[in-house]
Scaffold this active site. Structure first.
Site, short mmCIF file in Angstrom:
data_model
loop_
_atom_site.label_atom_id
_atom_site.label_comp_id
_atom_site.label_asym_id
_atom_site.label_seq_id
_atom_site.Cartn_x
_atom_site.Cartn_y
_atom_site.Cartn_z
N ASP A 4 5.80 38.42 -52.40
CA ASP A 4 6.29 37.80 -51.17
C ASP A 4 7.35 38.72 -50.57
O ASP A 4 7.59 39.81 -51.10
CB ASP A 4 6.89 36.42 -51.48
CG ASP A 4 8.18 36.51 -52.30
OD1 ASP A 4 8.56 37.63 -52.71
OD2 ASP A 4 8.79 35.47 -52.53
N ASP B 44 10.08 34.09 -48.04
CA ASP B 44 11.15 33.15 -48.39
C ASP B 44 12.39 33.48 -47.56
O ASP B 44 12.76 34.65 -47.43
CB ASP B 44 11.55 33.29 -49.88
CG ASP B 44 10.50 32.71 -50.81
OD1 ASP B 44 9.60 32.01 -50.32
OD2 ASP B 44 10.60 32.96 -52.02
N ASP C 162 11.43 38.47 -49.28
CA ASP C 162 12.60 37.59 -49.31
C ASP C 162 13.68 38.07 -48.35
O ASP C 162 14.02 39.25 -48.35
CB ASP C 162 13.19 37.56 -50.73
CG ASP C 162 12.14 37.29 -51.80
OD1 ASP C 162 11.74 36.14 -51.94
OD2 ASP C 162 11.69 38.26 -52.46
P1 UTP Z 1 10.97 36.72 -56.38
O1 UTP Z 1 10.28 35.66 -57.17
O2 UTP Z 1 10.58 36.86 -54.97
O3 UTP Z 1 10.77 38.05 -57.20
O4 UTP Z 1 12.52 36.41 -56.47
P2 UTP Z 1 10.82 39.58 -56.71
O5 UTP Z 1 11.74 40.26 -57.64
O6 UTP Z 1 11.10 39.67 -55.26
O7 UTP Z 1 9.37 40.10 -57.04
P3 UTP Z 1 8.02 39.90 -56.20
O8 UTP Z 1 7.63 41.26 -55.77
O9 UTP Z 1 8.30 38.99 -55.04
O10 UTP Z 1 7.05 39.32 -57.17
C1 UTP Z 1 13.55 37.32 -56.13
C2 UTP Z 1 14.83 36.90 -56.75
O11 UTP Z 1 15.33 35.73 -56.12
C3 UTP Z 1 15.73 34.78 -57.06
C4 UTP Z 1 14.88 35.06 -58.28
O12 UTP Z 1 15.53 34.65 -59.45
C5 UTP Z 1 14.68 36.56 -58.24
O13 UTP Z 1 15.68 37.21 -59.00
N1 UTP Z 1 15.51 33.43 -56.50
C6 UTP Z 1 14.32 33.09 -55.96
C7 UTP Z 1 16.53 32.53 -56.53
O14 UTP Z 1 17.63 32.85 -57.01
N2 UTP Z 1 16.34 31.26 -56.03
C8 UTP Z 1 15.15 30.88 -55.49
O15 UTP Z 1 15.02 29.72 -55.04
C9 UTP Z 1 14.11 31.81 -55.46
MN MN Z 2 10.07 38.51 -53.77
#
Ligand code: UTP
Ligand code: MN
Length: 497
Positions: free
Chosen positions: A331, A421, A333
């Site tokens: 995804d 996100d 973020d």
């Molecule tokens: P992600 O699941 O998006 O992982 O969460 P990523 O490292 O970006 O990897 P990919 O490429 O998308 O698979 C990013 C960070 O945001 C935190 C997670 O713990 C992770 O460290 N997070 C995510 C939160 O703290 N709260 C949330 O509600 C969602």
């Molecule tokens: Mn991510």
């Protein structure tokens, strides 16, 4: 009280009178024992510095023995200092920090032992008789290691991930975490492991991990891992949890009811899919395919445009895996916020409204803020954060992406669905949110564990709390947080633990 169970009794007897402790002082840092080298420092300055450190809760030993962890010297001549140290018949000398006075003054200023950095070290310049040993021991904490996206030990870490996953599916937490930690240590190595002997000094590698590695080194694969990969239950749970909105619990339920494929699930009359799962199946092909960097950039432009159309002083920051320099992600973020106090949540809802108006929102799960500063610190380790956020699926046009969409072969569509996100913290929480959402998950876990175990502090996406001082520690940047924790700063692209 000046107490320290680790000190042999005899040492108390040998404490010289000149540095006797006036009154009783509380020891704050149990695992740090200083020894100040008198040469060049002089005895009166040494006794002054000793008192100073003890008044700040440091343990200072009068004699140099194997229990000392930090040797501090004002002797700028490294060679004479090291000759002297080596003449002390210490077994533990290789593990001791031999430090310049700057580490001591920094620590006194901060009121706690600061992290040892290269600039503090007094290096032993003399050639060693023994073969070179690793420069520094690798820490058991991912937040004290630098891990880029280059993984030199993928054959092992992929195997460990399968093992961790199968323990996760069976809800056996200990071994699951152990394999994740082992994988994380191997990912940080700038070299590939070619023989088991090379793992001797590495932390977090247990018997089981080493046995798996040995199999891979000898046979090119692990039989235990191969067996899991061909296991029907593992394969089915893996398939079901790859759908957006399907967690291990639901996957297990479907598996137990005899379902093995998507068509089993979709044709089973008793299965009620929620909105998230329906969307998950509808866009399965798109959202199970990795998002590329140019696609992430294009989404950045879309979010940026929407946010700034609403308020010009708003900020948009890319976070998650792409901030760590990953080429692909599951995804994208973003953190969205505004310096206008209390307006961040309204900003997020306005952004969603605008994206909807543009007709690009395929799915939106909005979660209002439940953030309440008075409920901090949270003792729930790895708890979800309380900021306003939304989990989106957006429609991304081919024309918006530099070089075009990354498409499956033969795919002629002009768009794809992408998971995005957005999280919207108040501005004074920004640094904590950025650090928390940048990941990786393992890096975050270890940051929190390190804070708890080594610093008596609690860290989460909202705040940092010092249990000794009983106060919150403010931060406007990630660097502030690392400094509060006494950690060397680790750049985002070195956090791929
Ligand atoms: P992600 O699941 O998006 O992982 O969460 P990523 O490292 O970006 O990897 P990919 O490429 O998308 O698979 C990013 C960070 O945001 C935190 C997670 O713990 C992770 O460290 N997070 C995510 C939160 O703290 N709260 C949330 O509600 C969602
Ligand atoms: Mn991510």
């Amino acid at each position: 009280m000046f107490r320290s169970p680790a000190v042999p009794r005899v040492r108390k007897r040998s404490r010289p009178a000149e540095s006797a402790v006036p009154g009783r002082q509380e020891v704050k840092f149990e695992d740090v024992r200083l020894y100040l080298v008198e040469r060049k420092m002089g005895s009166s300055r040494r006794s002054f510095l000793t008192q100073l450190a003890r008044s700040k809760g440091f343990i200072v030993d009068d004699t140099l023995s194997d229990v000392v962890t930090h040797v501090v010297s004002e002797d700028s001549q490294a060679s004479s200092l090291w000759t002297w140290l080596k003449g002390r018949a210490l077994k533990n000398l290789p593990a001791m920090h031999v430090l310049d006075i700057s580490w001591f003054t920094d620590s006194m200023k901060e009121g706690r032992p600061v992290a040892v950095e290269t600039r503090h070290l007094i290096q032993d310049a003399l050639p060693k008789m023994t073969p070179p040993t690793p420069v520094a021991r690798i820490s058991q904490y991912a937040c004290q290691r630098r891990t880029t996206t280059e993984n030199n030990n993928k054959i092992f870490t992929d195997a460990f991930e399968v093992l961790a996953e199968t323990y996760e599916f069976n809800e056996i937490e200990g071994p699951c975490l152990a394999f994740r930690r082992a994988a994380s240590v191997l990912k940080s190595l700038p070299w590939a492991v070619r023989c088991l002997g090379a793992t001797e000094d590495l932390p977090c590698l247990g018997e089981h991990s080493k046995a798996v590695m040995e199999e891979i080194l000898q046979h090119g694969q692990s039989f235990e891992v191969e067996k899991i990969l061909s296991d029907e239950r593992y394969q089915t749970l893996k398939l079901f949890t790859s759908v957006f909105g399907v967690g291990p619990k639901t996957a297990e339920k479907w598996y137990r009811r005899g379902m093995r494929s998507f068509s089993d699930v979709l044709t089973e009359p008793d299965v009620r899919l929620n909105r998230m799962q329906q969307t998950g199946f509808l866009h399965y092909g798109d959202i199970s395919r990795a998002v590329s960097k140019p696609e992430a950039r294009a989404l950045g432009n879309i979010i940026d445009e929407a946010v700034h159309a609403i308020t010009s002083d708003a900020i948009v920051a890319l976070t998650g895996g792409f901030r760590r320099g990953k080429e692909f992600g599951h995804d994208v973020d973003f953190i969205v916020s505004t310096p206008q106090e209390g307006k961040e949540e309204g900003l997020l809802t306005a952004v969603i409204g605008r994206l909807k108006h543009q007709g690009i929102v395929l799915y939106c799960d909005y979660q209002a803020s439940t953030f309440d500063i008075s409920k901090l610190p949270s003792h729930r380790f790895e708890a979800m954060d309380h900021f306003a956020k939304c989990f989106l699926i957006l429609r991304l046009e081919d024309s918006q992406v530099e070089g075009g969409l990354s498409r499956a072969e033969g795919d002629r569509r002009s768009w794809r669905a992408v998971r995005v996100d957005l999280v919207s913290p108040p501005m004074d929480r920004y640094a904590f949110t950025l650090l928390g959402w940048t990941g990786s998950r393992q890096f975050e876990r270890d940051l929190r564990r390190y804070a708890r175990m080594e610093r008596r502090m609690l860290l989460d996406n909202h705040a940092l709390y010092d249990k000794t001082k009983k106060e919150f520690l403010a931060a406007t940047t990630e660097k502030d947080i690392f400094a509060h924790l006494g950690l060397e700063y680790i750049e985002p692209w070195q956090r791929n633990a």
